[in-house]
Design an enzyme around this catalytic site. Structure first.
Site, PDB file in Angstrom:
ATOM      1  N   ASP A 171      -9.829   3.320  23.208  1.00 16.86           N
ATOM      2  CA  ASP A 171      -9.988   3.084  22.317  1.00 16.86           C
ATOM      3  C   ASP A 171     -11.010   1.525  22.195  1.00 16.86           C
ATOM      4  OD1 ASP A 171     -11.322   3.055  20.448  1.00 16.86           O
ATOM      5  OD2 ASP A 171      -8.824   1.068  19.619  1.00 16.86           O
ATOM      6  N   HIS A 254     -17.467   6.316  18.731  1.00 18.96           N
ATOM      7  CA  HIS A 254     -16.332   6.814  17.532  1.00 18.96           C
ATOM      8  C   HIS A 254     -16.968   7.409  16.569  1.00 18.96           C
ATOM      9  CE1 HIS A 254     -14.505   3.094  18.937  1.00 18.96           C
ATOM     10  NE2 HIS A 254     -13.519   3.896  18.154  1.00 18.96           N
ATOM     11  N   HIS A 257     -15.759  10.364  18.368  1.00 15.47           N
ATOM     12  CA  HIS A 257     -14.222  10.845  18.067  1.00 15.47           C
ATOM     13  C   HIS A 257     -13.828  10.985  16.988  1.00 15.47           C
ATOM     14  CE1 HIS A 257     -10.604   9.019  15.598  1.00 15.47           C
ATOM     15  NE2 HIS A 257     -10.123   9.887  16.690  1.00 15.47           N
ATOM     16  N   HIS A 271      -6.217   8.668  19.322  1.00 13.60           N
ATOM     17  CA  HIS A 271      -7.142   7.827  18.652  1.00 13.60           C
ATOM     18  C   HIS A 271      -8.474   7.347  19.709  1.00 13.60           C
ATOM     19  CE1 HIS A 271     -10.599   5.319  16.586  1.00 13.60           C
ATOM     20  NE2 HIS A 271      -9.904   4.753  17.179  1.00 13.60           N
TER      21      HIS A 271
END
Length: 365
Positions: A171, A254, A257, A271
């Site tokens: 992340d 992101h 993602h 995540h």
């Protein structure tokens, strides 16, 4: 457009700090709703309860139902109203923390965030990621303020599976590259303005810390040791990445993602693991130098982050599946449009397929 930096009001990191939670909390309210998982309560519930002994603050514990969704948020709002709670304390992983922030926002109360893992950069932000009850990304809930306090007990975090902290590195890995892209586009950040020099400096420091300390931290965690490298990576995953992404901005990684959340076979992945692959995909979209691409893929392989679609859980790769990911990533409201060039589902599809091929190449598959 103003330059804006957001940050939590107070950040505390150190071994054993969770045993002081009650002392910290009594400065924010008289009765706390503590949101925690059932397994988390078994591990540390007694320590948390003991920390409130002799303070002017009482507690109500409630077990998290597993998803940061509107149904769960509304359920907890009703608990707070019924019990007369005047603050929220979230103890656990990213979805518990995001849910706690959302509930505190709707109830207009302070919120204390206590991660038990260092797997995401969610703790410090004025943002909750809202999913459907089935775990599909729904929307970002932007909050008017960051948490009143973030408390990181590194002794507790170091006892969590190493994979979780490695996911946090995934992340955090996106932070610098997304901030760089947003700056090139001169786009708005999550803080609602341009990124400050401080935000970009923290994003770069986050990246440099991962490159210098990441492998050392992983090896130490696997040995059950909380070393200086582990402390530095916990700070990078949480504080540096948290301020860096929010005040530096989100872009491709992101959004990609979020695209992968449409595939059920990816739901078991953390995540940060999906964000790491999204970072590689963003770098392919940007056509970065071969050296930079190799460095990032090599880092992911060394610490154990996924670099192929198979490692994300996609056993059978089809154009239909990957186009669905690409189209979701390109949603009008998502951050892929913060890239400094036009991005289409077709370009994202090609970048995902190429990222997968590069990953297999560097792994010798």
């Amino acid at each position: 457009m103003a330059n804006i930096l957001n940050s939590p009001s107070k950040y505390v990191q150190g071994a054993g700090e969770l045993s002081r939670l009650g002392k910290y909390a009594e400065g924010y309210g008289k009765k706390a709703l503590i949101l925690i998982s059932a397994s988390g309560y078994k591990r540390i519930g007694s320590m948390v309860e003991e920390s409130f002994s002799g303070t002017g603050c009482s507690t109500i514990f409630d077990y998290f139902n597993g998803e940061c969704c509107k149904t769960e948020i509304n359920r907890l709002i009703e608990v707070m109203e019924k019990e007369g709670c005047d603050m929220v304390i979230g103890i656990g992983g990213g979805k518990i923390l995001d849910t706690s922030k959302a509930v505190a926002y709707y109830r207009h109360t302070p919120v204390i965030i206590c991660p038990t893992i260092a797997s995401t950069d969610a703790p410090c932000s004025a943002l909750s990621v809202i999913y459907t009850e089935n775990g599909v990304f729904e929307e970002y809930l932007f909050l008017p303020a960051n948490p009143n306090m973030v408390l990181m007990d590194t002794e507790v975090i170091a006892k969590s599976p190493a994979r979780l902290t490695v996911a946090g590195m995934g992340d955090a890995l996106a932070t610098y590259f997304e901030a760089r892209a947003v700056q090139a586009k001169d786009a708005f950040t999550c803080a609602g303005g341009r990124g400050t020099l401080a935000a970009h400096a923290l994003a770069k420091l986050c990246f440099d810390t991962l490159m210098e300390e990441g492998v050392k931290a992983k090896v130490a965690l696997e040995a059950g040791a909380c070393t200086a490298a582990v402390e530095k990576v916990i700070e990078a995953n949480t504080l540096l990445s948290g301020i860096g992404f929010e005040s530096g901005g989100l872009a491709g990684a992101h959004a990609i993602h979020n695209g992968f959340t449409v595939l059920e076979e990816c739901h078991h992945m953390y995540h940060g693991e999906k964000v790491a692959f999204g970072t590689i995909t963003q770098l392919v979209l940007e056509d970065v130098s071969a050296d930079e691409l190799e460095d990032i893929i090599g880092f992911c392989i060394e610490v154990g982050l996924p670099v192929t679609l198979k490692e994300l859980g996609i056993e059978e790769v089809t154009k239909e599946k990957i186009m669905a990911v690409a189209e979701a990533a390109c949603a009008e409201t998502d951050t892929l449009h913060n890239m400094p060039f036009e991005v289409t589902p077709e370009k994202v599809y090609a970048a995902i397929m190429a990222a997968d091929a590069y990953g297999r190449y560097f792994k010798g598959l």
